[in-house]
Design a protein around this motif. Structure first.
Motif: not given
Lengths: 288, 159, 756
Positions: B124, B128-132, B141-143, B145-146
Motif C-alpha cells: 500500500e 501511495r508514494y508512486w501515485l504521490a 485516494y482510498d478507493k 489505492i484499493r
C-alpha cells in the motif's frame, strides 16, 4: 524561442556563446518548462543536450569513481544498483525531487544549475565531494560542485559554459552517506530544510566527515564546524549535540511561505542528527 | 516563429505533426492530435493529470516539449484499452468507484499501469508514494489505492 | 410493493425494502472517464476558434488610471480586446458584484483581479499579447486580514455597502451582521462549573478542483449565444452571463460539460462572460482556460475567519451556555458566509442558552465562493475544539458528553427552527461502538473526535423523463453530475418504473431543453433532482396505467403499477395478465402518443446531515510534523441510494478537511500579493499523506424525501478540522487554535509548552 539540438558539447557551447538574449539548456526540463509555462523565463535560445553521445550513461571508472552523463534521470539513478549501493545518500536525495513523473525526467545537473538554495540533490552532491566538467569558450575545466552555486538562482557558470559530465568520487571502504529533508507533507514539497552527511569510519570512529545543509541560507552550506564536532568520535550523544549546535549556528535562513527562521534553525539541528545516524549505520555496513 | 516537424508514435500509431517550439507534448496531444485524455491541471508538474509514458517511462507531458517527442513511443490513456477490452485497472476503477469527477483518472491509470508493469506486487505504501504526483481532490485516494492493489492481486493470479 | 400511482409527493414513503436503490451499480459515465473519452470543459473546440487570455492586476488595491492595449492589438494574430466597457451597465445587487469581479471597473480590488481580455489565433499569441498590455495604476493602501479590515484606520474597500443590520459605528468594510440564539446567557454561564473562552483563526482555503475553469463561447451580434463550460449550474451561468453581456436569458444556450471537481467553486462565473464578450467582438468562437495560478489568485476560495467562542459546562458534562462570534472576510465583496457559520456552529447541541453572531467583512482578496458547507467547517473547528477542551479539563468522555447534550427531534436550534427527525445521536452511538475507539495508540499519538453539520438545500428543480418504444427510459436532469448523481437518478427511476438500471440513460440537459434548475450545490442533487426524478417517473407511471386501463376497458383507478407492470388493482377490477412497460410503450404511438413524465418544483423538505469523525494523529515532537494514521467518518445519509458514492463523498470531504487543518492556506505578503499561487505551495493532500478512510453510513430517513434521502456531499468537511486539533491535543497536549496546524506552528507551541 529557437530550439537547438546540437550533436556535441562544442556545438552547444558555441551556440550559447554566440547567443544574445536569454539562453537556457534543456536536460530534463523540470525547471525550465515550468518557468516557460509561467512566463517567468522565456528563453530566446533553448539548447537541448540530449542528442549528444554519452549523456545518458552511468559509468563506473577503474578507480571506483563514477561518471554520470548530464541527461541521466533520477529514475535511472535509482534503478542503478551499483550507484545506489555506493552512494545511497546521493541517490535518495535525487530521488526525493518531485513525483515519480518528475523523476522520469529530472537530472542532477539541472537541479544544480537551477540554483535553488533548497535543491535536494545539491547538499548530497557536495557531501560526496562531487565535481563537474564544464566546457566553455576557452576550453574545458573541472569545478567542484561546492563552488557552483553563488546565490539564489545564480551559479558561477558564464555565457557559453555547458556542463558536460558529473563526477562522483569512489566511495571507498567503511563509508556511508545520507540525505534527509523536512517537508510538511510526505511528498511533493520543496525542502524546508535539507541535510546531507557523508562519513568514513575506522572501526567505530569517524575519520572523515562532511555535513551540508540546504534551504537554510542563500546557497547550500558546507558546515565545517559540524564535521569537526563529530570527527574522532563514535557519534555518541555529546557528539550529536555538538553536531546539531554547529548545524544550527550555520543557518542563515529566511521567513517565507515554507517556514520561519526559528523553525528552520531548530529542524536543521534535528535533521543533522538523524542524517548522521543513518550515514553512520551505512558506513558500518548496517541495513538502514 | 517557425514550426518544428516531428515524427513520433502515439499508442502504437505513427504520427506526424508541426508544433511551435514552446508547445509541450501536452499541448500537442490535446490541440493537434485530438487526444484530450491527458489534462492540464497545474502547468508545474505537481498534479500528474497530464501523465503519459515515453518509451515506457512515466512523465508529465506538460514538462516535455513537443519537439522532444521525435522518435519516441508515447502512450496515453486512450491506448490503455485494447479495442473494446478494458485493461483490468480500468474495469476495477469502475467497479470500485475509484473515480468521482474523473479528471485525474487518465493520469492515475497511466501511472498505476506503469507501476504494475514494474512492480506486480506493491505494498500500500509503495502504491501511495508512486501515485504521490497524481493529485485527486474528490476521493481521498482510498478507493483508488484499493483498486490498484486489488487489480495487482488479480493480475498476479491470472498470470 | 404496489405504488400509489397518482400521488407524486415529497414525503417519506416508509419503504422497508428496495430492488434497485441501495445497490452498487456501475456509474454510467465510468467507461468514458476511464478511457479519456469524457469531455470536460477544456476538451471542446470549434472551427475558427480563438483563444482568450486575461490581463490581471499585480496590485492588491489600485485605481486603474489607464489601460493601453495598442501594442497588444498590433501583435499579429490578435483579433479582439475587451474591457469593462464591453459589458452591460446598470446592473445591481449580486449581478453587479459578479460583474465587478469578472472584470474590474475603475479599481483593481485584489492581486489577480481581471481588467482586460484578449482573443488571438493561438493560446501562445494570446499569452504574449497579455504581456504587451500597459496599465497605469495608482496604488492604494490595502488590507487582507479580516480583523484588520474592521479596524478604524483600515482602507475602505467600497463605501455604501453596509446593511442596516450592522451595529452602529462599525467600519464600512463590515457589510452585514447576523444575530441569533435564545435563552438567558448570564444565567447559563452562572450555572457552569467551568467556562472556557478561546479565540480561533482559520485561513482561506481553495476548493482545489483539479480541472481549471474552461469555457468555449460563441456570441453573435444578433444576441444569440452558445456556451460550453464546466460548471455546477449551467442555468445560473445562463442567467448571469446573459445579464453581464446584455442579452436575453433565453437567447443563450449553455451546455454543461463533464466537470472535473467544483466543491462549490464552480457555482458562479469567471471566464464565461469574458469569453462571450470576446466572441461577440471577434465574431468567432473563443475558448478560455485558466492556469492554476489564475485559479488560486482570482477565483473564489472560502473565507478566512476570526472567531471567539465561550462555552460553559457543569462538572457532569452538561453545556449550560454557548456563545459564538464569527468574523469572516469574503474578499472585496459582500456575502462571506458569516451567517451560515454562526447558524451551524452549535447545531449539534441542545442548549437552553445560546448566542450566535456573524460579521461579513470585505478585504482586498478575491470574491469568496462556496466551498463545501460554507461557513460550517470553521465554526465547527472552533466550537468542537472548545467542547473537547472542556471534556479534557473535566475528565469527561467526548462522545458521552456530546450524547448528553445532543440535538434530537424537537430540539430548538440556535438559528430558530425545531429539528425534525435527525440522526446525530445515531452517529454518536455508532462512533462510540466503533472498533476505532478501542484501537491502541502509540507514543505521541492522540485520538480526536468531532461532530459536524450541514443544512442541505432544496432549490428549483425540473426533471423530464421520456419512454422509448423499446421500453427503456431517458431522463433529462438540469443538475450537473458532481458526485455520481446520474447513477442515483437512474436507480431511483428504476425503483419506480420497475425496469432495469441499465435500461435508463440519464443526461444532463442543456438550458434550452429543460425548465430552470438551481445549481448542483447545497448537497441538493440526490435529494431534489432525485425527488423530482421519482415524481417524474410516477407521472409517467400514471400515464402507463391509463393506457393499460384503456386497453382493458376499466377505470384508471383500478390499475396499479407493480414490478414494472400494470396490473388490475384487485380481483374485482378484472382478470387481466400483467402488462409490462415495454408492451405499453411499443404501442404508445397508436394509443395516445409518446409517454413522458415531468416534475417541476422547489422542494422544501431537505434533511440536515450530521456527521461524527474519529481520527488518530501522530506528532513528531522534534519537528512538529503531524501524520494522520487512522480516520473514520460516520455520517447520516438518510438513505444511501448508491452506497459507494456516499462513501466517496464522506472520504472526499474528510480529505479536504485534513488538508485544510494541516497545510492549506492562502499566504499573502506585506504587499497584499498572494505568495502561493501553484500546487507546489498550495499544499493539498497527496496519496502518501492519507490513510484509508473508513466510513459508516447511518440511515435515519429524511421525512421530506420519498426514499428518505439526505444530502451527504458537504457535512464531511465539517468535523475534520477540530477532530485533528483534538487528536493533536491528545497526542502532545497542545491546543492549536489557528489553522493550518503547520509544523512551524506546532513546533513553536511545543517549545512554549516545555518552556512554560
Amino acid at each position: 524561442m529557437k530550439f537547438h539540438q546540437p550533436a556535441s558539447f562544442a556545438d552547444a557551447s558555441a551556440i550559447a556563446a554566440g547567443a544574445s538574449g536569454v539562453t537556457r539548456f534543456l536536460a530534463g526540463g523540470t525547471d525550465v518548462l515550468v518557468q516557460l509555462r509561467a512566463d517567468l523565463v522565456t528563453p530566446d535560445d533553448l539548447i537541448d543536450v540530449k542528442k549528444i553521445d554519452g549523456v545518458s550513461d552511468i559509468t563506473q571508472n577503474a578507480d571506483g569513481s563514477w561518471t554520470i552523463g548530464v541527461a541521466v534521470t533520477g529514475a535511472e539513478m535509482s534503478e542503478h544498483a551499483g550507484l545506489s549501493k555506493d552512494w545511497p545518500g546521493l541517490v535518495e536525495a535525487m530521488d526525493l525531487i518531485g513525483s515519480t513523473q518528475v523523476q522520469g525526467r529530472a537530472t542532477l545537473v539541472g537541479n544544480l544549475c537551477n540554483g535553488s538554495p533548497a535543491a535536494d540533490s545539491v547538499p548530497a552532491q557536495i557531501a560526496a565531494g562531487m565535481s563537474v566538467t564544464v566546457m566553455g569558450p576557452n576550453g574545458e575545466r573541472k569545478i567542484a560542485v561546492a563552488d557552483i552555486p553563488t546565490g539564489p538562482g545564480r551559479t558561477v557558470l558564464e555565457k557559453g559554459d555547458v556542463v558536460t559530465a558529473i563526477h562522483v568520487p569512489a566511495c571507498g571502504a567503511n563509508a556511508g552517506d545520507a540525505y534527509l529533508r523536512f517537508i510538511p507533507r510526505t511528498e511533493m514539497d520543496i525542502a524546508v530544510v535539507g541535510c546531507a552527511v557523508n562519513l568514513r569510519l575506522d572501526g567505530d570512529v569517524i575519520t572523515e566527515a562532511r555535513v551540508v545543509l540546504g534551504a537554510v541560507a542563500p546557497t547550500v552550506v558546507l558546515v565545517e564546524d559540524a564535521a569537526a564536532a563529530i570527527l574522532g568520535t563514535t557519534l555518541d550523544d555529546a557528539a550529536l549535540d555538538g553536531l546539531a549546535t554547529a548545524a544550527q549556528a550555520a543557518c542563515n535562513p529566511i521567513n517565507d511561505k515554507r517556514g520561519t527562521i526559528e523553525f528552520r534553525v531548530d529542524v536543521a539541528g534535528v535533521l543533522a542528527k538523524r542524517a548522521a545516524k543513518i550515514a553512520y549505520a551505512r558506513a558500518k555496513g548496517e541495513a538502514v | 516563429m517557425s514550426k518544428i516537424h516531428v515524427t513520433t508514435k502515439v499508442n502504437g500509431d505513427d504520427v506526424e505533426f508541426l508544433c511551435e517550439p514552446r508547445e509541450t507534448v501536452l499541448d500537442v496531444l490535446r490541440d493537434h492530435l485530438n487526444l484530450t485524455g491527458a489534462k492540464e491541471g497545474c502547468g508545474t508538474g505537481d498534479c500528474g493529470a497530464c501523465s503519459i509514458t515515453v518509451d515506457g517511462r512515466l512523465v508529465c507531458s506538460c514538462l516535455m516539449l513537443g519537439a522532444e517527442a521525435e522518435g519516441k513511443e508515447i502512450a496515453t490513456v486512450e491506448g490503455i484499452a485494447t479495442g473494446e477490452t478494458l485493461h483490468p485497472l480500468q474495469k476495477k476503477f469502475i467497479e470500485y468507484a475509484a473515480l468521482q469527477c474523473g479528471i485525474c483518472t487518465p493520469g492515475i491509470l497511466i501511472a498505476a499501469k506503469n507501476l504494475l508493469e514494474r512492480e506486480p506486487d506493491p505494498t500500500e505504501e509503495q502504491v501511495r508514494y508512486w501515485l504521490a504526483g497524481n493529485l485527486c481532490r474528490c476521493t481521498g485516494y482510498d478507493k483508488i489505492i484499493r483498486a490498484v492493489m486489488d487489480t495487482a492481486a488479480d493480475m498476479r493470479e491470472a498470470s | 410493493m404496489a405504488l400509489d400511482k397518482t400521488e407524486t409527493g415529497e414525503s417519506y414513503e416508509g419503504r422497508t425494502s428496495y430492488t434497485h436503490v441501495g445497490t452498487r451499480v456501475d456509474r454510467p459515465d465510468g467507461l468514458d472517464k476511464v478511457t479519456g473519452r469524457a469531455k470536460f470543459g477544456a476538451d471542446a473546440s470549434a472551427p475558427g476558434m480563438l483563444h482568450g487570455a486575461i490581463v490581471r492586476s499585480p496590485h492588491a488595491h489600485a485605481r486603474i488610471v489607464k489601460i493601453d492595449t495598442s501594442k497588444a492589438e498590433a501583435l499579429a494574430g490578435v483579433k479582439a480586446v475587451v474591457t469593462r466597457d464591453d459589458f452591460a451597465t446598470g446592473l445591481t445587487g449580486e449581478e453587479w458584484n459578479v460583474l465587478e469581479n469578472v472584470m474590474a471597473g475603475d479599481t483593481a480590488l485584489y492581486d489577480g483581479h481581471a481588467l482586460c481580455a484578449i482573443a488571438a489565433t493561438s493560446a501562445l499569441i494570446a499569452r504574449d499579447a497579455v504581456k504587451l498590455v500597459e496599465v497605469e495604476y495608482e496604488i492604494l493602501p490595502h488590507v487582507t486580514d479580516v480583523d484588520k479590515a474592521m479596524e478604524p484606520d483600515a482602507p475602505i474597500i467600497r463605501a455604501g455597502q453596509q446593511s442596516k443590520l450592522v451595529p452602529e459605528g462599525m467600519h464600512p468594510n463590515v457589510v452585514n451582521y447576523y444575530q441569533g440564539g435564545h435563552g438567558d446567557m448570564a444565567a447559563g454561564f452562572a450555572e457552569a462549573d467551568l467556562i472556557i473562552e478561546r479565540h480561533f483563526t482559520t485561513e482561506a482555503a481553495h476548493q482545489g478542483y483539479i480541472e481549471p475553469h474552461a469555457a468555449l463561447a460563441t456570441l453573435g451580434a444578433d444576441g444569440k449565444g452558445d456556451l460550453w463550460c464546466c460548471t455546477q449550474g449551467h442555468f445560473i451561468v445562463q442567467k448571469t452571463c446573459a445579464a453581464l453581456v446584455g442579452i436575453d436569458t433565453s437567447q443563450l444556450r449553455v451546455t454543461a460539460s463533464e466537470i472535473g471537481g467544483g466543491f462549490g467553486g464552480k457555482t458562479t462565473v469567471f471566464l464565461e462572460p469574458v469569453a462571450l464578450a470576446l466572441s461577440r467582438k471577434a465574431n468567432r468562437p473563443v475558448k478560455m482556460v485558466m492556469s492554476r495560478s489564475e485559479i488560486l489568485r482570482a477565483t473564489g476560495p472560502t473565507s478566512s475567519a476570526s472567531m471567539d467562542i465561550k462555552i460553559g459546562m457543569t462538572k457532569d458534562g452538561r453545556i449550560t451556555a454557548g456563545k459564538g462570534v464569527f468574523r469572516l472576510q469574503g474578499g472585496a465583496f459582500p456575502d462571506a458566509p458569516a451567517g451560515m457559520a454562526a447558524e451551524c456552529s452549535f447545531a449539534p447541541y441542545n442548549l437552553s442558552a445560546v448566542s450566535i453572531e456573524g460579521y461579513e467583512v470585505m478585504a482586498n482578496r478575491p470574491k469568496q465562493a462556496a466551498y463545501r458547507a460554507p461557513g460550517s467547517p470553521m465554526a465547527a473547528f472552533a466550537v468542537e475544539s472548545v467542547v473537547d477542551e472542556l471534556c479534557k479539563s473535566l475528565d469527561l468522555d467526548p462522545i458521552e458528553t456530546r450524547l448528553k447534550n445532543a440535538s434530537r427531534e424537537g430540539t430548538k436550534a440556535a438559528y430558530g427552527p425545531t429539528w425534525d427527525r435527525i440522526g446525530l445521536v445515531e452517529c454518536l452511538e455508532a462512533a462510540q461502538a466503533h472498533p476505532h475507539m478501542k484501537a491502541p495508540l502509540r507514543e505521541s499519538e492522540g485520538r480526536g473526535v468531532a461532530a459536524g453539520f450541514w443544512f442541505n438545500h432544496g432549490g428549483e428543480t425540473s426533471v423530464s423523463l421520456a419512454l422509448s418504444e423499446d421500453g427503456t427510459a431517458q431522463i433529462s436532469v438540469g443538475t450537473p453530475d458532481i458526485g455520481g448523481s446520474r447513477a442515483s437518478m437512474a436507480l431511483m427511476a428504476a425503483e419506480v418504473l420497475g425496469i432495469e438500471y441499465e435500461n435508463i440513460r440519464v443526461t444532463v440537459a442543456d438550458t434550452a431543453t429543460l425548465g430552470y434548475n438551481d445549481v448542483s450545490h447545497g448537497s441538493r442533487v440526490t435529494y431534489a433532482s432525485g425527488l423530482a426524478t421519482i415524481n417524474a417517473a410516477k407521472d409517467a407511471v400514471a400515464k402507463l396505467c391509463d393506457r393499460a386501463a384503456q386497453k382493458w376497458g376499466i377505470d384508471p383507478d383500478a390499475v396499479v403499477w407493480e414490478d414494472g407492470c400494470a396490473k388490475p388493482a384487485g380481483p374485482n377490477a378484472g382478470q387481466f395478465d400483467p402488462m409490462p412497460l415495454k408492451e405499453i410503450t411499443r404501442r404508445m404511438g397508436r394509443t395516445g402518443g409518446p409517454i413522458s413524465g415531468h416534475y417541476e418544483a422547489t422542494p422544501e423538505g431537505a434533511g440536515v446531515s450530521f456527521g461524527v469523525h474519529i481520527v488518530d494523529a501522530h506528532v513528531d515532537r522534534e519537528t512538529g510534523k503531524t501524520s494522520v494514521d487512522r480516520y473514520t467518518v460516520i455520517q447520516d445519509a438518510g438513505k444511501a441510494i448508491h452506497p459507494t458514492y456516499v462513501e466517496g463523498q464522506f472520504q472526499g470531504g474528510a480529505a479536504q478537511g485534513i488538508g485544510w487543518a494541516l497545510n492549506e492556506e492562502y499566504v499573502y505578503g506585506e504587499d497584499g500579493r498572494l505568495q502561493n499561487t501553484v500546487f507546489l505551495d498550495y499544499r493539498i493532500p497527496v496519496a502518501s499523506d492519507l490513510p484509508m478512510i473508513d466510513t459508516v453510513i447511518v440511515e435515519v430517513p429524511n421525512p421530506g424525501h420519498p426514499f428518505g434521502v439526505r444530502g451527504v456531499g458537504e457535512t464531511g468537511i465539517c468535523p475534520p478540522l477540530a477532530a485533528i486539533a483534538n487528536a493533536v491535543s491528545g497526542a502532545v497536549g497542545i491546543r492549536m487554535t489557528s489553522l493550518p496546524m503547520s509544523p512551524p506552528k506546532i513546533l513553536k507551541a511545543l517549545k512554549a509548552q516545555s518552556d512554560g
